[in-house]
Design a protein around this motif. Structure first.
Motif, short mmCIF file in Angstrom:
data_model
loop_
_atom_site.label_atom_id
_atom_site.label_comp_id
_atom_site.label_asym_id
_atom_site.label_seq_id
_atom_site.Cartn_x
_atom_site.Cartn_y
_atom_site.Cartn_z
N VAL A 110 0.83 -1.21 0.00
CA VAL A 110 0.00 0.00 0.00
C VAL A 110 0.86 1.26 0.00
O VAL A 110 0.47 2.28 -0.59
N THR A 111 2.01 1.19 0.63
CA THR A 111 2.89 2.36 0.64
C THR A 111 3.38 2.70 -0.76
O THR A 111 3.42 3.87 -1.16
N VAL A 112 3.76 1.68 -1.54
CA VAL A 112 4.28 1.97 -2.87
C VAL A 112 3.16 2.24 -3.87
O VAL A 112 3.42 2.78 -4.95
N THR A 113 1.91 1.94 -3.52
CA THR A 113 0.78 2.15 -4.43
C THR A 113 0.03 3.44 -4.14
O THR A 113 -0.68 3.96 -5.01
N ALA A 114 0.15 3.99 -2.96
CA ALA A 114 -0.70 5.09 -2.51
C ALA A 114 -0.67 6.29 -3.43
O ALA A 114 -1.72 6.86 -3.78
N GLN A 115 0.52 6.71 -3.86
CA GLN A 115 0.63 7.89 -4.72
C GLN A 115 0.00 7.60 -6.08
O GLN A 115 -0.72 8.45 -6.63
N ARG A 116 0.23 6.44 -6.60
CA ARG A 116 -0.29 6.05 -7.92
C ARG A 116 -1.80 6.13 -7.98
O ARG A 116 -2.37 6.55 -8.99
N VAL A 117 -2.50 5.71 -6.92
CA VAL A 117 -3.96 5.66 -6.94
C VAL A 117 -4.59 6.87 -6.26
O VAL A 117 -5.81 6.91 -6.08
N HIS A 118 -3.77 7.84 -5.86
CA HIS A 118 -4.26 9.05 -5.19
C HIS A 118 -5.09 8.70 -3.96
O HIS A 118 -6.20 9.21 -3.77
N ALA A 119 -4.56 7.81 -3.14
CA ALA A 119 -5.24 7.43 -1.90
C ALA A 119 -5.41 8.66 -1.02
O ALA A 119 -4.58 9.58 -1.01
N ASP A 120 -6.49 8.68 -0.25
CA ASP A 120 -6.72 9.78 0.67
C ASP A 120 -5.85 9.67 1.91
O ASP A 120 -5.56 10.67 2.57
N ALA A 121 -5.45 8.45 2.26
CA ALA A 121 -4.53 8.20 3.37
C ALA A 121 -3.97 6.80 3.20
O ALA A 121 -4.52 5.99 2.44
N VAL A 122 -2.90 6.51 3.93
CA VAL A 122 -2.28 5.19 3.83
C VAL A 122 -1.80 4.76 5.21
O VAL A 122 -1.30 5.58 6.00
N VAL A 123 -2.00 3.46 5.53
CA VAL A 123 -1.59 2.88 6.80
C VAL A 123 -0.77 1.63 6.53
O VAL A 123 -1.25 0.68 5.90
N ASP A 124 0.45 1.61 7.02
CA ASP A 124 1.39 0.50 6.83
C ASP A 124 1.64 -0.13 8.20
O ASP A 124 2.22 0.49 9.08
N LEU A 125 1.17 -1.39 8.35
CA LEU A 125 1.38 -2.14 9.58
C LEU A 125 2.56 -3.10 9.38
O LEU A 125 2.40 -4.17 8.79
N SER A 126 3.74 -2.69 9.79
CA SER A 126 4.93 -3.55 9.81
C SER A 126 5.42 -3.97 8.43
O SER A 126 5.99 -5.06 8.27
N GLY A 127 5.24 -3.15 7.43
CA GLY A 127 5.72 -3.52 6.10
C GLY A 127 7.24 -3.52 6.03
O GLY A 127 7.88 -2.57 6.49
N PRO A 128 7.86 -4.57 5.46
CA PRO A 128 9.30 -4.53 5.23
C PRO A 128 9.67 -3.36 4.31
O PRO A 128 8.87 -2.98 3.44
N VAL A 129 10.84 -2.81 4.48
CA VAL A 129 11.25 -1.70 3.63
C VAL A 129 11.35 -2.16 2.17
O VAL A 129 10.97 -1.42 1.25
N GLU A 130 11.82 -3.39 1.96
CA GLU A 130 11.88 -3.95 0.61
C GLU A 130 11.24 -5.32 0.62
O GLU A 130 11.50 -6.13 1.51
N PHE A 131 10.40 -5.60 -0.38
CA PHE A 131 9.75 -6.90 -0.47
C PHE A 131 9.29 -7.13 -1.90
O PHE A 131 8.55 -6.32 -2.46
N LEU A 132 9.73 -8.21 -2.51
CA LEU A 132 9.32 -8.61 -3.86
C LEU A 132 9.42 -7.47 -4.87
O LEU A 132 8.53 -7.24 -5.68
N GLY A 133 10.51 -6.73 -4.77
CA GLY A 133 10.74 -5.64 -5.71
C GLY A 133 10.07 -4.33 -5.33
O GLY A 133 10.29 -3.32 -6.00
N MET A 134 9.27 -4.33 -4.29
CA MET A 134 8.63 -3.10 -3.81
C MET A 134 9.55 -2.44 -2.79
O MET A 134 10.10 -3.11 -1.92
N ASP A 135 9.69 -1.11 -2.87
CA ASP A 135 10.68 -0.42 -2.06
C ASP A 135 10.07 0.81 -1.42
O ASP A 135 9.82 1.82 -2.08
N THR A 136 9.80 0.74 -0.11
CA THR A 136 9.22 1.89 0.56
C THR A 136 10.23 3.01 0.78
O THR A 136 9.84 4.15 1.00
#
Length: 238
Positions: free
Chosen positions: A131-157
């Protein structure tokens, strides 16, 4: 992307996920090239939370008790099964199946096509990174990250968080071996969002941080209340 859905008997989510015995509607969300994601909706209204799950067999069921609780507090929750989870039907060799942010984007499009005027992305562990790496793309109104790894499966917070301008909440425990709480704190501090908060917890990972104890009847933690407020647009002074 399509925003089609099919409705199944309302007790199907409880039959799959167990208690609480709340009303819910299973859905199917059409993706590209015939791929289809499963999900469920609980609650009503124009304020929506799209939940993205951890790794493991539970899929959307991990968030089910919390989503049912939110349903009584003015939130419509859209629970998502990513490709390879639940009854989602994906060509696992396709580009879509390997692209979790696009799967999240499809779910957000579905929510908006079905009446959501405010959408908060909430993810646990893998889902938190997603959700952190997708939030800007979808213009989310807010985003909540519960314990997301900084890097995972090519996604990079580390690349995504410093660019986020919407309200951003990150929850993590310092003793969690599956993420880096110190690094996440630094990344939240660097974000340009007006409302941003790194919320440290003593223990727990992902959706565990929402629970007051290890058993279903234990209720919800203080973190659960903070996440609810974030979904509803109540940020306080954070």
């Amino acid at each position: 992307m399509s925003a089609t859905s099919s409705v199944h008997p309302a007790n199907a989510v409880v039959a799959r996920c167990g208690l609480p015995n709340a009303a819910a509607t299973p859905i199917r969300i059409g993706g590209p090239a015939g791929n289809t994601l499963t999900g469920a909706v609980v609650g009503t209204g124009a304020t929506a939370a799209v939940f993205v799950h951890e790794t493991g067999r539970q899929g959307l069921c991990g968030f089910w008790p919390y989503a049912a609780w939110l349903g009584g507090q003015g939130v419509r929750s859209v629970l998502l099964d990513l490709c390879g989870h639940g009854d989602s039907r994906c060509d696992l060799g396709s580009e879509f199946a390997g692209d979790i942010p696009t799967q999240v984007a499809v779910a957000v499009a579905w929510a908006r096509a079905h009446g959501a005027r405010r959408v908060t992305l909430v993810g646990a562990s893998m889902g938190g990174t997603a959700v952190t790496v997708t939030a800007q793309r979808v213009h989310a109104d807010a985003v909540v990250d519960l314990s997301g790894p900084v890097e995972f499966l090519g996604m990079d917070t580390a690349k995504a968080l410093p660019r986020l301008r919407m309200p951003t909440l990150v929850v993590a425990a310092a003793n969690d071996p599956d993420t880096d709480a110190g690094r996440l704190r630094e990344l939240v501090a660097a974000a340009p969002a007006r409302h941003k908060r790194f919320l440290p917890v003593a223990s727990g990972h992902g959706w565990e941080t929402l629970a007051a104890g290890p058993f279903p009847g234990d209720g919800f933690s203080a973190v659960a209340g903070v996440v609810r407020d974030w979904v509803l647009g109540r940020y306080g002074t954070a």
